[in-house]
Design a protein around this motif. Structure first.
Motif: not given
Length: 398
Positions: A87-91
């Motif tokens: 999720l961090r990478r997606y952001f």
């Protein structure tokens, strides 16, 4: 903080009647407030808060307002919960995709490179930095140059320490010449921090602790960074300083991480340092218990590099207990984790990284001269903490 969550929900409810120029700064301010002040030990509404913030970002995106910086704020928030989460990478990737200016694109790519370092994909991190260099060629911003040099140093920290050092020193040189620019101060602090870690790795604890203190002076207001400062200071003191000063910084790091809700790699590594403190105090049972709990958490959160650090600490304890059987199992587990997560592409680079890790492991496992400082044969200790605190545990409750 509970009121802040309610307020984000209220802004979301009333968004149709609010200007984007109000909603955008509110999103940034809300996340910055949570990361700066901390939510306290009883706060359990992180998911609701993040969901509200993301819905507001989506509102801004539908209106055509700038959102890249808001996605980076969301990524920063997610990092404190799960550093290596998808999720961090997606952001971050959303921040790259929605960037409109060179500054936005460069900031997003620098953040992407840091994420890739956190998940041990160093080649991909350098590729992101190369893309960042292309974007930066259109502007000449000191804060971007400092951050780029610092992040490039991070990509070499685990494989080529001297190359890493050169990049950190370059970042510090640029940063000191532009230290009045507040945007420069945080990447400058990080470069000093990593140079301190290299000094600690190289057997220079007094230099390391001085660099950590200098980094803290430049650091931003986010509580997680202050927690890491106390943790790194404690790592030096637990081997080369007084148990009392080490305990103060361990408790300060623990308290800071708790207030901000840090549940990622920082809190796991802190358990490893606590285990060292227990070893110094002669309480091997507590050291083992602390490490076992931390290892379970790191595996549950999928943080292989942290698991390697904790396994090295456990190996140190089991060797001290003369548990050769347990030590053998730990070495086997560490080998599997390393090959799965920390190995790099290309045999030459793999050998360099393996040798670097091996040298650091040997230095870490070597019993420090200060271990025999408990009891009647206590000796003077060579490193005193220069942070300026009185190191009184009672002051931490204020």
């Amino acid at each position: 903080m509970r009121k802040l969550v309610t307020l984000t929900g209220g802004v979301l409810f009333a968004a149709d009647r609010m200007e984007s120029s109000t909603i955008g700064p509110f999103v940034t301010l809300s996340i910055d407030t949570l990361l700066t002040v901390g939510a306290g030990t009883d706060f359990r509404d992180y998911e609701e808060f993040l969901a509200n913030a993301l819905d507001l970002i989506h509102v801004l995106a539908r209106r055509g307002a700038p959102v890249s910086s808001h996605y980076l704020s969301a990524a920063r928030f997610q990092a404190s919960i799960a550093n290596g989460a998808a999720l961090r990478r997606y952001f971050i990737e959303q921040a790259v995709a929605t960037s409109r200016t060179v500054d936005e694109e460069a900031a997003a790519l620098l953040t992407l490179a840091k994420y890739l370092v956190d998940v041990s994909d160093y080649d991909a991190a350098r590729s992101a930095l190369q893309r960042c260099s292309v974007a930066m060629s259109r502007v000449d911003e000191a804060h971007l140059r400092v951050d780029h040099a610092m992040t490039l140093g991070m990509t070499y920290y685990f494989s080529e320490p001297e190359t890493s050092r050169a990049h950190f020193e370059s970042a510090i040189t640029i940063g000191r010449n532009h230290s009045t620019d507040r945007r420069v101060r945080q990447p400058l602090a990080m470069a000093l921090h990593y140079l301190g870690r290299l000094s600690a790795d190289g057997g220079e604890p007094a230099v390391a602790i001085r660099l950590f203190c200098e980094a803290e002076a430049f650091s931003d207001d986010y509580l997680t960074g202050h927690g890491y400062f106390h943790q790194r200071i404690a790592e030096v003191l637990v081997d080369h300083g007084s148990l009392q000063e080490a305990e103060y910084h361990l408790e300060a790091a623990k308290r800071t991480f708790t207030i901000v809700g840090e549940a990622s790699s920082g809190s796991h590594v802190l358990h490893g340092t606590w285990a060292r403190w227990f070893v110094r105090a002669g309480d091997l049972r507590s050291a083992v218990d602390t490490l076992q709990a931390a290892l379970q958490q790191s595996r549950r959160h999928g943080v292989p590099r942290v698991e390697l650090i904790l396994l090295a600490e456990m190996l140190r304890v089991q060797l001290k207990r003369r548990r050769i059987d347990a030590a053998t199992l730990i070495l086997a587990r560490a080998g599997i984790v390393y090959l799965r997560s920390e190995s790099v592409r290309g045999p030459a680079q793999f050998v360099r990284q393996a040798l670097t890790v091996f040298r650091r492991a040997v230095r870490m496992l070597r019993t420090p001269q200060t271990v025999g400082t408990v009891g009647p044969e206590a000796r003077p200790l060579p490193v005193r903490c220069p942070c300026g605190a009185d190191h009184d545990l009672s002051s931490l409750s204020d």
